[in-house]
Motif scaffolding. Structure first.
Motif, PDB file in Angstrom:
ATOM      1  N   LEU A  38     -12.312  16.453  12.416  1.00 39.31           N
ATOM      2  CA  LEU A  38     -13.071  15.237  12.129  1.00 39.31           C
ATOM      3  C   LEU A  38     -12.359  14.388  11.083  1.00 39.31           C
ATOM      4  CD1 LEU A  38     -15.690  13.521  12.330  1.00 39.31           C
ATOM      5  CD2 LEU A  38     -16.649  14.977  10.546  1.00 39.31           C
ATOM      6  N   ALA A  39     -11.876  15.029  10.031  1.00 40.52           N
ATOM      7  CA  ALA A  39     -11.168  14.310   8.981  1.00 40.52           C
ATOM      8  C   ALA A  39      -9.866  13.707   9.512  1.00 40.52           C
ATOM      9  CB  ALA A  39     -10.882  15.246   7.806  1.00 40.52           C
ATOM     10  N   CYS A  40      -9.152  14.461  10.346  1.00 36.84           N
ATOM     11  CA  CYS A  40      -7.903  13.946  10.926  1.00 36.84           C
ATOM     12  C   CYS A  40      -8.178  12.731  11.805  1.00 36.84           C
ATOM     13  CB  CYS A  40      -7.210  15.038  11.734  1.00 36.84           C
ATOM     14  SG  CYS A  40      -6.514  16.385  10.752  1.00 36.84           S
ATOM     15  N   GLY A  41      -9.235  12.793  12.585  1.00 40.26           N
ATOM     16  CA  GLY A  41      -9.577  11.665  13.439  1.00 40.26           C
ATOM     17  C   GLY A  41      -9.958  10.433  12.642  1.00 40.26           C
ATOM     18  N   ALA A  42     -10.704  10.630  11.566  1.00 37.59           N
ATOM     19  CA  ALA A  42     -11.086   9.496  10.723  1.00 37.59           C
ATOM     20  C   ALA A  42      -9.861   8.865  10.073  1.00 37.59           C
ATOM     21  CB  ALA A  42     -12.068   9.957   9.646  1.00 37.59           C
ATOM     22  N   ALA A  43      -8.952   9.710   9.571  1.00 40.92           N
ATOM     23  CA  ALA A  43      -7.726   9.191   8.965  1.00 40.92           C
ATOM     24  C   ALA A  43      -6.894   8.422   9.973  1.00 40.92           C
ATOM     25  CB  ALA A  43      -6.911  10.340   8.371  1.00 40.92           C
ATOM     26  N   ALA A  44      -6.792   8.946  11.192  1.00 39.28           N
ATOM     27  CA  ALA A  44      -6.019   8.272  12.233  1.00 39.28           C
ATOM     28  C   ALA A  44      -6.652   6.945  12.626  1.00 39.28           C
ATOM     29  CB  ALA A  44      -5.896   9.185  13.450  1.00 39.28           C
ATOM     30  N   LEU A 111      -2.274  14.207   6.822  1.00 39.05           N
ATOM     31  CA  LEU A 111      -1.121  13.323   6.634  1.00 39.05           C
ATOM     32  C   LEU A 111      -0.415  13.044   7.956  1.00 39.05           C
ATOM     33  CD1 LEU A 111       0.389  14.835   3.357  1.00 39.05           C
ATOM     34  CD2 LEU A 111      -0.509  12.520   3.616  1.00 39.05           C
ATOM     35  N   ILE A 112      -0.182  14.085   8.747  1.00 35.56           N
ATOM     36  CA  ILE A 112       0.512  13.903  10.021  1.00 35.56           C
ATOM     37  C   ILE A 112      -0.311  13.045  10.975  1.00 35.56           C
ATOM     38  CG2 ILE A 112       1.328  15.126  12.075  1.00 35.56           C
ATOM     39  CD1 ILE A 112       2.148  17.430  10.274  1.00 35.56           C
ATOM     40  N   SER A 113      -1.620  13.271  11.018  1.00 37.78           N
ATOM     41  CA  SER A 113      -2.483  12.473  11.889  1.00 37.78           C
ATOM     42  C   SER A 113      -2.424  10.998  11.525  1.00 37.78           C
ATOM     43  CB  SER A 113      -3.923  12.975  11.795  1.00 37.78           C
ATOM     44  OG  SER A 113      -4.032  14.306  12.226  1.00 37.78           O
ATOM     45  N   SER A 114      -2.495  10.714  10.238  1.00 38.99           N
ATOM     46  CA  SER A 114      -2.478   9.320   9.788  1.00 38.99           C
ATOM     47  C   SER A 114      -1.141   8.655  10.079  1.00 38.99           C
ATOM     48  CB  SER A 114      -2.790   9.265   8.291  1.00 38.99           C
ATOM     49  OG  SER A 114      -2.873   7.941   7.845  1.00 38.99           O
ATOM     50  N   VAL A 115      -0.059   9.355   9.807  1.00 45.28           N
ATOM     51  CA  VAL A 115       1.279   8.787  10.018  1.00 45.28           C
ATOM     52  C   VAL A 115       1.553   8.559  11.501  1.00 45.28           C
ATOM     53  CG1 VAL A 115       3.745   9.260   9.824  1.00 45.28           C
ATOM     54  CG2 VAL A 115       2.237   9.699   7.884  1.00 45.28           C
TER      55      VAL A 115
END
Length: 371
Positions: A38-44, A111-115
């Motif tokens: 969920l956090a990775c998706g929000a960051a992305a 970090l990887i998801s956002s980048v």
């Protein structure tokens, strides 16, 4: 409230899926993994939507993590003498969200998801900024600091007003607020009809004020490019956007408050700048004060106040001053605006917290008096 209902439904799902084949550790691992996704998706989403990967990371750490509730896991009481640890005598344990910072694997995944999201977005859409702030220098940030603090206070009030309007709108559509005939009417309507009513209402307002429909960022970008609007129009758009966004959220339409909060803050900042200019004219004061030592005071233009207002309302709504400040910094790429952003966003968040606390205390007191 939303967090408590989310916690209840999640706990129910976990309880129903607990069998003899699933251990307690597996349940906790599943919760932890789903929350990290969920956090990775929000960051992305923030990263790709605003071309702001750093803000996406901070959004996951500052906003998403803070909104994850403690979950009560219902499990069968273990037989005596099994040596099972961490299980209470009533068959429940409390699972509290661990900080993403505590696990290097979690922060790396975010970090990887956002980048990657930002890179894919740039690959197809180009390195285009969502908002465009003209090159503008703040000559006297220290002298203007009281104005930015005052703007932050107003932005906190705007955020609370919007939040309360959205809650009232949701209650109306659920048939729990308003006059008796309104409650009866909405309470009798089937759920699929409510978004239709919300859409027609927003469309009607948008016919007269198409700026609030938010086709891109034309209106806000106009302010950031120093294309100022009269104060009356700015305040009208502020009210119209508050109403339509609250109706949209309350009726169940797909949408959110992230981008609308930027619009609300931009209108607030621009209107505040106009009022300050009018006040100076009434008092026969110059917007620029110079001495032999140099410029003592030089009122910044409407682009600065619009961008500071946009970040401040966003910060107050999400209780995320760092995320809001970094977001505006990344999408404007103007370092000069960062210092007033931090001051105003912090004050806006504080003002919003105080007002929301007072409102909740008054509601609890009224409920206790009605019992």
């Amino acid at each position: 409230s939303a967090p408590s209902s989310t916690s209840t439904s999640t706990s129910s799902s976990i309880a129903s899926s607990t069998t003899n084949d699933i251990t307690l550790d597996e349940i906790v691992d599943r919760i932890t993994r789903n929350r990290l996704l969920l956090a990775c998706g929000a960051a992305a989403g923030v990263s790709s939507g605003f071309n702001a990967p750093l803000s996406g990371v901070f959004f996951a750490l500052e906003v998403v993590q803070a909104s994850l509730p403690t979950i009560s896991i219902q499990i069968p009481s273990p037989p005596p003498g099994t040596g099972t640890e961490g299980i209470s005598s009533i068959g429940k344990i409390e699972h509290q969200q661990q900080s993403f910072f505590a696990n290097s694997g979690s922060i790396t995944a975010i970090l990887i998801s956002s980048v990657l999201s930002a890179l894919v977005s740039r690959l197809f859409l180009g390195d285009e900024l969502a908002l465009k702030l003209v090159t503008y220098d703040i000559q006297t940030p220290l002298s203007e600091l009281p104005l930015y603090i005052l703007l932050g206070t107003f932005c906190g009030i705007v955020a609370v007003a919007f939040s309360q309007t959205a809650k009232f709108s949701k209650s109306v559509f659920e048939g729990n607020a308003g006059p008796k005939f309104v409650q009866d009417s909405f309470g009798a309507l089937p759920a699929p009809v409510l978004p239709i009513i919300g859409g027609l209402t927003c469309g009607g307002v948008g016919y007269f004020y198409p700026q609030v429909l938010f086709f891109g960022y034309d209106t806000l970008n106009g302010l950031l490019e120093n294309d100022n609007l009269p104060t009356e129009i700015l305040l009208t758009l502020l009210l119209a956007k508050t109403f339509t966004t609250a109706v949209s959220a309350g009726s169940g339409l797909v949408g959110g408050v992230f981008a609308p909060s930027l619009f609300l803050g931009g209108m607030t900042g621009a209107a505040f700048h106009n009022i300050v200019c009018d006040t100076f004219r009434v008092l026969s004061m110059d917007e620029t004060v110079t001495t032999t030592a140099g410029v003592l005071f030089d009122l910044a233009g409407v682009p600065i106040y619009s961008s500071v207002g946009a970040a401040s309302v966003l910060a107050a709504l999400f209780r995320a001053p760092l995320t809001a400040s970094l977001l505006l910094f990344e999408i404007t790429r103007n370092y000069d605006v960062l210092l007033p952003l931090l001051a105003s966003a912090g004050i806006a968040t504080l003002a919003s917290d105080i007002l929301e606390g007072e409102i909740e205390s008054k509601k609890q007191q009224d409920d206790s008096n009605n019992i």
